[in-house]
Design a protein around this motif. Structure first.
Motif, PDB file in Angstrom:
ATOM      1  N   LYS A 231      13.825  -6.675  -4.646  1.00 20.86           N
ATOM      2  CA  LYS A 231      14.972  -6.088  -5.270  1.00 20.86           C
ATOM      3  C   LYS A 231      15.917  -6.462  -4.470  1.00 20.86           C
ATOM      4  O   LYS A 231      17.406  -6.395  -4.951  1.00 20.86           O
ATOM      5  CB  LYS A 231      14.671  -4.562  -5.286  1.00 20.86           C
ATOM      6  N   ALA A 232      15.960  -7.055  -3.053  1.00 16.59           N
ATOM      7  CA  ALA A 232      16.810  -7.256  -2.224  1.00 16.59           C
ATOM      8  C   ALA A 232      17.653  -8.685  -2.576  1.00 16.59           C
ATOM      9  O   ALA A 232      18.432  -9.059  -1.944  1.00 16.59           O
ATOM     10  CB  ALA A 232      16.579  -7.139  -0.644  1.00 16.59           C
ATOM     11  N   PHE A 233      16.659  -9.463  -3.500  1.00 14.38           N
ATOM     12  CA  PHE A 233      16.964 -10.694  -3.781  1.00 14.38           C
ATOM     13  C   PHE A 233      18.097 -11.040  -4.367  1.00 14.38           C
ATOM     14  O   PHE A 233      18.888 -11.863  -4.406  1.00 14.38           O
ATOM     15  CB  PHE A 233      15.807 -11.691  -4.438  1.00 14.38           C
ATOM     16  N   GLU A 234      18.483  -9.885  -5.510  1.00 11.72           N
ATOM     17  CA  GLU A 234      19.502 -10.137  -6.299  1.00 11.72           C
ATOM     18  C   GLU A 234      20.803 -10.375  -5.919  1.00 11.72           C
ATOM     19  O   GLU A 234      21.740 -10.927  -6.344  1.00 11.72           O
ATOM     20  CB  GLU A 234      19.506  -8.636  -7.384  1.00 11.72           C
ATOM     21  N   LYS A 235      21.317  -9.751  -4.447  1.00 10.91           N
ATOM     22  CA  LYS A 235      22.389  -9.800  -3.999  1.00 10.91           C
ATOM     23  C   LYS A 235      22.737 -11.445  -3.373  1.00 10.91           C
ATOM     24  O   LYS A 235      23.967 -11.639  -3.188  1.00 10.91           O
ATOM     25  CB  LYS A 235      22.695  -8.938  -2.982  1.00 10.91           C
ATOM     26  N   TYR A 236      21.707 -12.177  -3.208  1.00 11.33           N
ATOM     27  CA  TYR A 236      21.812 -13.451  -2.702  1.00 11.33           C
ATOM     28  C   TYR A 236      21.694 -14.400  -3.874  1.00 11.33           C
ATOM     29  O   TYR A 236      22.613 -15.227  -3.693  1.00 11.33           O
ATOM     30  CB  TYR A 236      20.520 -13.554  -1.774  1.00 11.33           C
ATOM     31  N   GLY A 237      20.848 -14.457  -4.878  1.00 11.21           N
ATOM     32  CA  GLY A 237      20.878 -15.448  -6.116  1.00 11.21           C
ATOM     33  C   GLY A 237      20.609 -16.638  -5.602  1.00 11.21           C
ATOM     34  O   GLY A 237      21.152 -17.741  -6.103  1.00 11.21           O
ATOM     35  N   THR A 238      19.729 -17.142  -4.485  1.00  8.28           N
ATOM     36  CA  THR A 238      19.512 -18.440  -4.060  1.00  8.28           C
ATOM     37  C   THR A 238      18.352 -18.861  -4.548  1.00  8.28           C
ATOM     38  O   THR A 238      17.206 -18.239  -4.554  1.00  8.28           O
ATOM     39  CB  THR A 238      19.607 -18.343  -2.561  1.00  8.28           C
ATOM     40  N   TYR A 239      18.296 -20.220  -5.055  1.00  4.03           N
ATOM     41  CA  TYR A 239      17.147 -20.713  -5.977  1.00  4.03           C
ATOM     42  C   TYR A 239      16.828 -22.112  -5.424  1.00  4.03           C
ATOM     43  O   TYR A 239      17.924 -23.000  -4.949  1.00  4.03           O
ATOM     44  CB  TYR A 239      17.531 -20.821  -7.226  1.00  4.03           C
ATOM     45  N   LEU A 240      15.783 -22.698  -5.604  1.00  4.26           N
ATOM     46  CA  LEU A 240      15.242 -23.994  -5.314  1.00  4.26           C
ATOM     47  C   LEU A 240      15.237 -24.547  -6.827  1.00  4.26           C
ATOM     48  O   LEU A 240      14.484 -24.196  -7.853  1.00  4.26           O
ATOM     49  CB  LEU A 240      14.098 -24.211  -4.676  1.00  4.26           C
ATOM     50  N   LEU A 241      15.570 -26.093  -7.034  1.00  2.00           N
ATOM     51  CA  LEU A 241      15.113 -26.797  -8.159  1.00  2.00           C
ATOM     52  C   LEU A 241      13.543 -26.940  -7.938  1.00  2.00           C
ATOM     53  O   LEU A 241      13.147 -27.550  -7.110  1.00  2.00           O
ATOM     54  CB  LEU A 241      15.748 -28.178  -8.224  1.00  2.00           C
ATOM     55  N   TRP A 242      12.867 -26.430  -9.212  1.00  2.00           N
ATOM     56  CA  TRP A 242      11.362 -26.417  -8.992  1.00  2.00           C
ATOM     57  C   TRP A 242      10.876 -27.283 -10.067  1.00  2.00           C
ATOM     58  O   TRP A 242      10.003 -26.946 -10.734  1.00  2.00           O
ATOM     59  CB  TRP A 242      10.854 -24.959  -9.196  1.00  2.00           C
ATOM     60  N   ASP A 243      11.211 -28.570 -10.076  1.00  2.00           N
ATOM     61  CA  ASP A 243      10.821 -29.647 -10.918  1.00  2.00           C
ATOM     62  C   ASP A 243       9.961 -30.494 -10.321  1.00  2.00           C
ATOM     63  O   ASP A 243       9.670 -31.562 -11.054  1.00  2.00           O
ATOM     64  CB  ASP A 243      12.023 -30.310 -11.436  1.00  2.00           C
ATOM     65  N   ALA A 244       9.236 -30.278  -9.251  1.00  2.00           N
ATOM     66  CA  ALA A 244       8.395 -31.142  -8.416  1.00  2.00           C
ATOM     67  C   ALA A 244       8.956 -32.588  -8.199  1.00  2.00           C
ATOM     68  O   ALA A 244       8.226 -33.548  -7.763  1.00  2.00           O
ATOM     69  CB  ALA A 244       7.052 -31.449  -9.173  1.00  2.00           C
ATOM     70  N   ASN A 245      10.103 -32.659  -8.264  1.00  2.00           N
ATOM     71  CA  ASN A 245      10.954 -33.953  -8.202  1.00  2.00           C
ATOM     72  C   ASN A 245      11.546 -33.869  -6.623  1.00  2.00           C
ATOM     73  O   ASN A 245      12.875 -33.402  -6.461  1.00  2.00           O
ATOM     74  CB  ASN A 245      11.853 -34.315  -9.044  1.00  2.00           C
ATOM     75  N   VAL A 246      10.817 -34.271  -5.764  1.00  2.00           N
ATOM     76  CA  VAL A 246      11.509 -34.514  -4.368  1.00  2.00           C
ATOM     77  C   VAL A 246      12.385 -35.740  -4.288  1.00  2.00           C
ATOM     78  O   VAL A 246      12.023 -36.752  -4.087  1.00  2.00           O
ATOM     79  CB  VAL A 246      10.365 -34.796  -3.243  1.00  2.00           C
ATOM     80  N   CYS A 247      13.696 -35.161  -4.601  1.00  2.00           N
ATOM     81  CA  CYS A 247      14.721 -36.320  -4.532  1.00  2.00           C
ATOM     82  C   CYS A 247      15.507 -36.387  -3.276  1.00  2.00           C
ATOM     83  O   CYS A 247      16.529 -37.399  -3.257  1.00  2.00           O
ATOM     84  CB  CYS A 247      15.600 -35.924  -5.690  1.00  2.00           C
ATOM     85  N   VAL A 248      15.479 -35.693  -2.176  1.00  2.00           N
ATOM     86  CA  VAL A 248      16.078 -35.687  -0.928  1.00  2.00           C
ATOM     87  C   VAL A 248      15.476 -35.870   0.088  1.00  2.00           C
ATOM     88  O   VAL A 248      14.379 -35.164   0.281  1.00  2.00           O
ATOM     89  CB  VAL A 248      17.002 -34.232  -0.852  1.00  2.00           C
ATOM     90  N   LYS A 249      16.039 -36.808   1.016  1.00  2.00           N
ATOM     91  CA  LYS A 249      15.218 -37.104   2.308  1.00  2.00           C
ATOM     92  C   LYS A 249      16.098 -37.169   3.468  1.00  2.00           C
ATOM     93  O   LYS A 249      17.379 -37.293   3.083  1.00  2.00           O
ATOM     94  CB  LYS A 249      14.524 -38.712   2.001  1.00  2.00           C
TER      95      LYS A 249
END
Length: 284
Positions: free
Chosen positions: A193-211
């Motif tokens: 319930k505390a998450f709503e004020k943050y709204g932070t997400y990860l792209l969850w497509d299994a595509n590791v595109c940043v190194k």
């Protein structure tokens, strides 16, 4: 916007540099800034199209340097990239993520996936007994992220301003070590319930595109070829361009007597930063 924080000197006998540099590296840092500024002024390389530099007169650190850079951003969204990170493969385009933010007001931050985050869901369950349930928004699969990360991301400028307003980000600090920890323990203590004020997400497509690029062991394209190593990602030629430019500059000085893109995503068009603020970080 290429932002450059100032520096403080590494104390003698201190092994860990933190946000400090040795005195003999000051000239290298200033030369690096000069090269970037010159590439921008030439307006030949599309990587520096519509770019500008922000050279800060005193030490800020990554977090507070972002605060100064955001004063120059005129768009509601910003793409943040570190000097030691690169896209190593195709990634979800900026246009897709901007459309997502436009249509989903409760999404305030979307981070690109790195190797370290592949086991994020299982770690949250084992460490905090928090079950991470990925959600699909506007066709993009996202995982709720309980801890803000500095790494490559697209965010609302208003969310960055909110982080500064909390007073957690200090000189020399990284937001993920300060604000991120506050966010993490808020959600651990109070649940999703505390998450709503943050709204932070990860792209969850299994595509590791940043190194991560290790500056101490980095090899440019020619050096890698000599050792039989494969080429780097789409920005592998940047170091070569800087070196070639430096050679040409030295040649001109000698002659004159010593006078002193993101790749396409499966679902999107070619990405562009023309309509979105972009901040490239070089915090020292």
């Amino acid at each position: 916007i290429y932002k450059f924080s100032n520096y403080s000197f590494l104390e003698k006998g201190v092994a860990r540099k933190g946000r400090r540099i040795a005195e003999d590296k000051v000239a290298d840092y200033k030369e690096y800034i000069r090269r970037v500024q010159e590439l921008i002024e030439q307006k030949e390389d599309p990587a520096f199209h519509k770019a500008e530099t922000l050279v800060l007169p005193k030490l800020h650190g990554f977090g507070l340097a972002m605060k100064e850079a955001l004063k120059l951003v005129k768009t509601p969204y910003v793409f943040v990239a570190q000097h030691d990170r690169c896209f190593s493969t195709k990634a979800t385009g900026l246009d897709t993520l901007v459309q997502l933010l436009e249509k989903e007001p409760l999404v305030r931050y979307v981070g690109y996936l790195t190797h370290r985050q592949l086991n994020y869901a299982s770690r949250m369950m084992s460490q905090h007994q928090l079950k991470v349930n990925p959600v699909r928004k506007q066709g993009v699969l996202l995982a709720p992220l309980i801890h803000f990360l500095d790494s490559m991301h697209v965010a609302r400028v208003s969310f960055w301003k909110y982080m500064f307003e909390t007073g957690t980000i200090k000189v020399r600090s990284f937001p993920e070590h300060t604000f991120g920890n506050v966010q993490r323990w808020d959600i651990v203590k109070n649940g999703w319930k505390a998450f709503e004020k943050y709204g932070t997400y990860l792209l969850w497509d299994a595509n590791v595109c940043v190194k991560h690029i290790n500056g101490r062991t980095f090899l440019d394209t020619v050096q890698r070829q000599r050792r039989g190593f494969p080429a780097l990602g789409p920005f592998a030629e940047l170091e070569d361009k800087l070196k070639e430019h430096d050679k040409l500059s030295r040649s001109v000085m000698h002659t004159e007597g010593g006078k002193g893109e993101m790749p396409k995503d499966k679902e999107t068009h070619q990405t562009s930063n023309e309509d979105n603020g972009t901040v490239m970080d070089d915090e020292r």
